[in-house]
Scaffold this motif. Structure first.
Motif, PDB file in Angstrom:
ATOM      1  N   LYS A  18     -27.887 154.858 -29.728  1.00 45.68           N
ATOM      2  CA  LYS A  18     -26.743 155.285 -28.923  1.00 45.68           C
ATOM      3  C   LYS A  18     -25.537 154.483 -29.395  1.00 45.68           C
ATOM      4  CE  LYS A  18     -28.857 158.097 -26.079  1.00 45.68           C
ATOM      5  NZ  LYS A  18     -28.628 159.541 -26.186  1.00 45.68           N
ATOM      6  N   ALA A  19     -24.381 155.124 -29.470  1.00 44.84           N
ATOM      7  CA  ALA A  19     -23.162 154.434 -29.897  1.00 44.84           C
ATOM      8  C   ALA A  19     -22.683 153.447 -28.833  1.00 44.84           C
ATOM      9  CB  ALA A  19     -22.069 155.455 -30.207  1.00 44.84           C
ATOM     10  N   ASN A  20     -23.210 153.598 -27.618  1.00 44.86           N
ATOM     11  CA  ASN A  20     -22.887 152.685 -26.522  1.00 44.86           C
ATOM     12  C   ASN A  20     -24.210 152.163 -25.968  1.00 44.86           C
ATOM     13  OD1 ASN A  20     -22.258 151.412 -24.141  1.00 44.86           O
ATOM     14  ND2 ASN A  20     -20.902 153.031 -23.389  1.00 44.86           N
ATOM     15  N   THR A  21     -24.448 150.874 -26.150  1.00 48.64           N
ATOM     16  CA  THR A  21     -25.729 150.279 -25.734  1.00 48.64           C
ATOM     17  C   THR A  21     -26.024 150.495 -24.247  1.00 48.64           C
ATOM     18  OG1 THR A  21     -27.088 148.266 -25.931  1.00 48.64           O
ATOM     19  CG2 THR A  21     -24.785 147.949 -25.272  1.00 48.64           C
ATOM     20  N   ALA A  22     -24.986 150.702 -23.451  1.00 50.45           N
ATOM     21  CA  ALA A  22     -25.173 150.938 -22.014  1.00 50.45           C
ATOM     22  C   ALA A  22     -25.804 152.301 -21.735  1.00 50.45           C
ATOM     23  CB  ALA A  22     -23.833 150.824 -21.292  1.00 50.45           C
ATOM     24  N   ASP A  35     -27.475 142.857 -23.249  1.00 54.06           N
ATOM     25  CA  ASP A  35     -26.695 142.041 -24.191  1.00 54.06           C
ATOM     26  C   ASP A  35     -27.026 142.332 -25.653  1.00 54.06           C
ATOM     27  OD1 ASP A  35     -29.242 140.934 -24.120  1.00 54.06           O
ATOM     28  OD2 ASP A  35     -28.537 138.857 -24.089  1.00 54.06           O
ATOM     29  N   GLN A  36     -27.923 143.274 -25.895  1.00 58.19           N
ATOM     30  CA  GLN A  36     -28.275 143.641 -27.270  1.00 58.19           C
ATOM     31  C   GLN A  36     -27.369 144.773 -27.743  1.00 58.19           C
ATOM     32  OE1 GLN A  36     -32.373 144.842 -27.036  1.00 58.19           O
ATOM     33  NE2 GLN A  36     -33.112 142.790 -26.595  1.00 58.19           N
ATOM     34  N   VAL A  63     -22.681 152.321 -38.094  1.00 60.23           N
ATOM     35  CA  VAL A  63     -23.076 152.312 -36.682  1.00 60.23           C
ATOM     36  C   VAL A  63     -21.992 151.568 -35.898  1.00 60.23           C
ATOM     37  CG1 VAL A  63     -25.554 152.471 -37.116  1.00 60.23           C
ATOM     38  CG2 VAL A  63     -24.489 150.211 -36.969  1.00 60.23           C
ATOM     39  N   ALA A  64     -21.937 151.832 -34.615  1.00 60.95           N
ATOM     40  CA  ALA A  64     -20.931 151.215 -33.752  1.00 60.95           C
ATOM     41  C   ALA A  64     -21.337 149.809 -33.339  1.00 60.95           C
ATOM     42  CB  ALA A  64     -20.729 152.072 -32.509  1.00 60.95           C
TER      43      ALA A  64
END
Ligand code: SF4
Length: 76
Positions: A18-22, A35-36, A63-64
């Motif tokens: 995912k481009a956003n870890t959240a 936090d990764q 990658v983001a």
């Protein structure tokens, strides 16, 4: 410049990128921690502050920094 990894790429789907870890699927990837992210992953081939950088796992595609996949390894 290299192409960017798209979340719908077959490999991205397989690794849960995912481009956003959240936005990572917590049920599917229970070891994921908030936090990764790519910017603190060993395989992120750029400065820790770079918005995007090539990733070795994805054949050098971008990658983001805020992204994540299940191959994440803490940067030494
Ligand atoms: Fe991001 Fe690391 Fe996965 Fe590459 S291996 S996509 S840098 S978490």
């Amino acid at each position: 410049a290299p192409a960017a990894v798209v979340e719908t790429d077959p490999q991205a789907i397989a690794l849960g990128y995912k481009a956003n870890t959240a936005k990572v699927d917590k049920a599917k990837f229970p070891k994921h921690a908030a936090d990764q992210h790519c910017g603190n992953c060993q395989l992120f081939q750029g400065a820790a502050t770079a918005a995007t950088a090539p990733c070795a796992i994805f054949g050098g595609k971008l990658v983001a920094n805020k992204g994540w996949c299940s191959a994440w390894v803490k940067k030494a």
